[in-house]
Design a protein around this motif. Structure first.
Motif, PDB file in Angstrom:
ATOM      1  N   UNK A  47       0.428  -6.092   6.334  1.00 51.79           N
ATOM      2  CA  UNK A  47       1.856  -6.274   6.068  1.00 51.79           C
ATOM      3  C   UNK A  47       2.155  -6.854   4.698  1.00 51.79           C
ATOM      4  N   UNK A  48       1.125  -7.178   3.913  1.00 50.35           N
ATOM      5  CA  UNK A  48       1.391  -7.647   2.559  1.00 50.35           C
ATOM      6  C   UNK A  48       1.849  -6.489   1.682  1.00 50.35           C
ATOM      7  N   UNK A  49       2.586  -6.823   0.619  1.00 55.95           N
ATOM      8  CA  UNK A  49       3.072  -5.826  -0.325  1.00 55.95           C
ATOM      9  C   UNK A  49       1.982  -5.594  -1.362  1.00 55.95           C
ATOM     10  N   UNK A  50       1.369  -4.397  -1.323  1.00 55.71           N
ATOM     11  CA  UNK A  50       0.276  -4.141  -2.250  1.00 55.71           C
ATOM     12  C   UNK A  50      -0.078  -2.664  -2.285  1.00 55.71           C
ATOM     13  N   UNK A  51      -0.610  -2.242  -3.416  1.00 57.21           N
ATOM     14  CA  UNK A  51      -1.229  -0.932  -3.599  1.00 57.21           C
ATOM     15  C   UNK A  51      -2.221  -1.108  -4.739  1.00 57.21           C
ATOM     16  N   UNK A  52      -3.334  -0.388  -4.691  1.00 53.27           N
ATOM     17  CA  UNK A  52      -4.364  -0.586  -5.713  1.00 53.27           C
ATOM     18  C   UNK A  52      -5.262   0.636  -5.801  1.00 53.27           C
ATOM     19  N   UNK A  53      -6.039   0.696  -6.895  1.00 59.40           N
ATOM     20  CA  UNK A  53      -6.989   1.793  -7.084  1.00 59.40           C
ATOM     21  C   UNK A  53      -8.215   1.286  -7.827  1.00 59.40           C
ATOM     22  N   UNK A  54      -9.415   1.688  -7.393  1.00 65.89           N
ATOM     23  CA  UNK A  54     -10.632   1.378  -8.146  1.00 65.89           C
ATOM     24  C   UNK A  54     -10.970   2.477  -9.149  1.00 65.89           C
ATOM     25  N   UNK A  55     -10.098   3.478  -9.302  1.00 63.01           N
ATOM     26  CA  UNK A  55     -10.388   4.623 -10.156  1.00 63.01           C
ATOM     27  C   UNK A  55     -10.978   5.766  -9.340  1.00 63.01           C
ATOM     28  N   UNK A  56     -11.352   6.823 -10.029  1.00 61.54           N
ATOM     29  CA  UNK A  56     -11.948   7.966  -9.358  1.00 61.54           C
ATOM     30  C   UNK A  56     -11.012   8.685  -8.400  1.00 61.54           C
ATOM     31  N   UNK A  78      -0.718  -0.481   1.191  1.00 63.91           N
ATOM     32  CA  UNK A  78      -0.546  -1.255   2.417  1.00 63.91           C
ATOM     33  C   UNK A  78       0.652  -0.740   3.220  1.00 63.91           C
ATOM     34  N   UNK A  79       0.541  -0.846   4.536  1.00 63.54           N
ATOM     35  CA  UNK A  79       1.669  -0.481   5.388  1.00 63.54           C
ATOM     36  C   UNK A  79       2.879  -1.352   5.092  1.00 63.54           C
ATOM     37  N   UNK A  80       2.651  -2.602   4.664  1.00 70.45           N
ATOM     38  CA  UNK A  80       3.770  -3.479   4.351  1.00 70.45           C
ATOM     39  C   UNK A  80       4.663  -2.903   3.275  1.00 70.45           C
ATOM     40  N   UNK A  81       4.081  -2.241   2.295  1.00 73.51           N
ATOM     41  CA  UNK A  81       4.867  -1.641   1.221  1.00 73.51           C
ATOM     42  C   UNK A  81       5.593  -0.393   1.702  1.00 73.51           C
ATOM     43  N   UNK A 109      11.364  -4.819  -5.180  1.00 74.91           N
ATOM     44  CA  UNK A 109      10.298  -5.799  -5.387  1.00 74.91           C
ATOM     45  C   UNK A 109      10.873  -7.127  -5.864  1.00 74.91           C
ATOM     46  N   UNK A 110      11.858  -7.069  -6.756  1.00 71.15           N
ATOM     47  CA  UNK A 110      12.474  -8.294  -7.236  1.00 71.15           C
ATOM     48  C   UNK A 110      13.154  -9.059  -6.119  1.00 71.15           C
ATOM     49  N   UNK A 111      13.852  -8.336  -5.257  1.00 70.45           N
ATOM     50  CA  UNK A 111      14.527  -8.976  -4.130  1.00 70.45           C
ATOM     51  C   UNK A 111      13.531  -9.582  -3.154  1.00 70.45           C
ATOM     52  N   UNK A 112      12.442  -8.865  -2.861  1.00 68.80           N
ATOM     53  CA  UNK A 112      11.436  -9.363  -1.933  1.00 68.80           C
ATOM     54  C   UNK A 112      10.715 -10.584  -2.503  1.00 68.80           C
ATOM     55  N   UNK A 113      10.467 -10.587  -3.810  1.00 73.67           N
ATOM     56  CA  UNK A 113       9.800 -11.735  -4.417  1.00 73.67           C
ATOM     57  C   UNK A 113      10.644 -12.998  -4.301  1.00 73.67           C
ATOM     58  N   UNK A 114      11.954 -12.836  -4.360  1.00 77.54           N
ATOM     59  CA  UNK A 114      12.839 -13.984  -4.225  1.00 77.54           C
ATOM     60  C   UNK A 114      12.920 -14.459  -2.781  1.00 77.54           C
ATOM     61  N   UNK A 153       5.614 -14.972  -0.206  1.00 76.52           N
ATOM     62  CA  UNK A 153       4.328 -14.996   0.478  1.00 76.52           C
ATOM     63  C   UNK A 153       3.871 -13.651   0.991  1.00 76.52           C
ATOM     64  N   UNK A 154       4.741 -12.644   0.962  1.00 73.31           N
ATOM     65  CA  UNK A 154       4.365 -11.322   1.450  1.00 73.31           C
ATOM     66  C   UNK A 154       3.606 -10.513   0.406  1.00 73.31           C
ATOM     67  N   UNK A 155       3.497 -11.046  -0.811  1.00 75.01           N
ATOM     68  CA  UNK A 155       2.853 -10.296  -1.889  1.00 75.01           C
ATOM     69  C   UNK A 155       1.387 -10.670  -2.016  1.00 75.01           C
ATOM     70  N   UNK A 156       0.557  -9.645  -2.188  1.00 69.06           N
ATOM     71  CA  UNK A 156      -0.855  -9.872  -2.469  1.00 69.06           C
ATOM     72  C   UNK A 156      -0.985 -10.497  -3.850  1.00 69.06           C
ATOM     73  N   UNK A 157      -2.020 -11.311  -4.048  1.00 64.27           N
ATOM     74  CA  UNK A 157      -2.217 -11.994  -5.327  1.00 64.27           C
ATOM     75  C   UNK A 157      -2.422 -11.030  -6.483  1.00 64.27           C
ATOM     76  N   UNK A 158      -2.777  -9.782  -6.185  1.00 63.86           N
ATOM     77  CA  UNK A 158      -2.961  -8.789  -7.247  1.00 63.86           C
ATOM     78  C   UNK A 158      -1.681  -8.618  -8.052  1.00 63.86           C
ATOM     79  N   UNK A 159      -0.525  -8.814  -7.395  1.00 63.86           N
ATOM     80  CA  UNK A 159       0.736  -8.612  -8.081  1.00 63.86           C
ATOM     81  C   UNK A 159       0.980  -9.651  -9.166  1.00 63.86           C
ATOM     82  N   UNK A 160       0.172 -10.716  -9.206  1.00 62.44           N
ATOM     83  CA  UNK A 160       0.353 -11.742 -10.236  1.00 62.44           C
ATOM     84  C   UNK A 160       0.122 -11.182 -11.632  1.00 62.44           C
ATOM     85  N   UNK A 161      -0.657 -10.090 -11.735  1.00 61.23           N
ATOM     86  CA  UNK A 161      -0.944  -9.514 -13.054  1.00 61.23           C
ATOM     87  C   UNK A 161       0.151  -8.566 -13.520  1.00 61.23           C
ATOM     88  N   UNK A 162       1.084  -8.236 -12.644  1.00 58.59           N
ATOM     89  CA  UNK A 162       2.141  -7.302 -13.015  1.00 58.59           C
ATOM     90  C   UNK A 162       3.233  -8.017 -13.823  1.00 58.59           C
TER      91      UNK A 162
END
Length: 444
Positions: free
Chosen positions: A106-115, A121-124, A228-233, A237-246
């Protein structure tokens, strides 16, 4: 005259991609200019070989599968892959073997290792309100693949001394065992999916053009940043830590709005926003009671010509009790014996002067690629017909993406109640209540 309005915003090739000319034009100051100067050959220079990239992505997938549970529902999996491949096929690397996975989280996240391996995530998916927003997320992840950001991540990790012996991998000599250990180490250290802010901006830039050329309305990328801006406000806590780099969503929104205005004018007014398949997938994930997304707050509605009312002010948003949900729309479609219809815009209010909270509903819909509209007044459904030279049709001369809004003009001492369907070019189709149904008055 008072007006009640809610709208439905209703988602390694070395040669140049099909849209290269669009993003290579000269530009004034723009955060995306640095990426515009790169072509796909330049992005590929110094990257690890495609063979090693695919092998690394497979090793990373095996590690990811140990840490996450994947959705196994074939309807959801096939749908997400269809949307993802739609944007990937027009990207700068259409030949990668793209695979899209849905992570049960349920966290807000999407990612790729390449290839070409992309995870969401279902949360997104649950939080998105249109297919276009889902396509924007997947196009962004495709952009990381087109930008060869895996190779950049490995080089950055090497220069910081966190991993030893990466040079062989980057030079194309990576053994499978070495690639596997590298994937495990980077995932365990939380480094594999951390991108620089410029890489995130480039992925937005590339993804925006992929969305456009895949036939999606680019405003849905803007809407995703707003979401995303509304959810962050509201729920940080629903955001994966990966989003910190965005970069912050507000900055990303500003960047894409500027790019659309300068290079893709009109692309935010046409193209696919959502589909019934998206709604069905959300329901399979347990999303119900979702309200029809509202018309943008800056929507300006002209008042009736007969009232002399101020045409510059728009009515404040109606209370939540007047929202129209997808379930409401389907119930009305069922009573109208309308099969396979997808709501595009909807409004609920009081049309005939009752003191009770209005429940009269107007819905513009798409059915088989054609646009129609109907009105539910006190539980009775009236199709909205157009008459032309004695011929009646319930098909409006609009494409689904051309429908901008629908509205209700309640009964008053000056005139009878009216309903309106508005096109993107502000052409208004107007019907008037006769006491027994609705009479088409024409377009304005």
């Amino acid at each position: 005259m008072a007006m009640l309005l809610v709208g439905l915003v209703l988602v390694s090739a070395m040669g140049g991609p099909v849209w290269a000319a669009d993003r290579n034009r000269s530009a004034g100051p723009n955060p995306y200019d640095k990426f515009r100067r790169l072509d796909d050959r330049a992005r590929a220079r110094g990257a690890m070989s495609v063979r090693d990239e695919l092998a690394f992505a497979e090793m990373a997938h095996q590690e990811i599968a140990k840490q996450y549970r994947f959705v196994t529902d074939p309807v959801i999996i096939n749908y997400v892959n269809q949307v993802g491949r739609r944007v990937a096929e027009v990207s700068g690397r259409p030949d990668l073997p793209y695979q899209f996975y849905v992570v049960e989280n349920d966290q807000i996240n999407a990612f790729t290792p390449g290839g070409g391996r992309i995870y969401i995530h279902t949360g997104l998916i649950k939080q998105a309100t249109t297919e276009g927003q889902l396509a924007a997320v997947l196009a962004h992840e495709v952009g990381h693949n087109v930008g060869y950001h895996l190779s950049a991540t490995l080089r950055r990790t090497q220069t910081t001394g966190l991993i030893i012996g990466i040079a062989g991998v980057l030079l194309g000599n990576g053994a499978v065992g070495q690639l596997g250990q590298l994937a495990v180490t980077l995932i365990a250290g939380g480094k594999l999916f951390q991108r620089s802010r410029d890489q995130e901006r480039e992925a937005d830039f590339l993804g925006l053009y992929d969305m456009h050329h895949a036939g999606y309305n680019t405003e849905e990328m803007n809407n995703m940043f707003r979401l995303l801006g509304s959810l962050m406000q509201r729920s940080p806590g629903t955001f994966d830590k990966i989003f910190a780099s965005h970069p912050p969503p507000a900055e990303r929104l500003q960047n894409t709005q500027r790019e659309i205005a300068q290079y893709l004018a009109g692309s935010d007014q046409r193209g696919v926003r959502t589909t019934q398949a998206f709604i069905n997938v959300q329901r399979r994930l347990g999303v119900t009671g979702r309200a029809v997304p509202p018309t943008p707050e800056d929507e300006v509605w002209p008042a009736s010509r007969d009232t002399g009312a101020d045409t510059t002010a728009s009515e404040p948003p109606p209370p939540r009790s007047r929202e129209v949900t997808y379930e409401d729309a389907e119930a009305i479609f069922s009573r109208a014996d309308l099969q396979g219809a997808n709501p595009l815009r909807a409004v609920r209010g009081d049309m005939l002067g009752s003191d009770a909270i209005g429940s009269d509903t107007v819905i513009a819909y798409e059915q088989g690629g054609r646009v129609g509209a109907l009105v539910d007044v006190s539980g009775r459904v009236y199709p909205l017909f157009i008459e032309d030279r004695g011929q009646r049709t319930n098909v409006l001369p609009l494409a689904p993406g051309d429908v901008a809004a629908v509205g209700i003009i309640p009964v008053s001492s000056q005139q009878r109640a009216q309903v309106v369907v508005v096109s993107q070019r502000r052409l208004r189709y107007v019907w008037e209540w006769t006491g027994r149904g609705f009479r088409y008055l024409g377009s304005q």
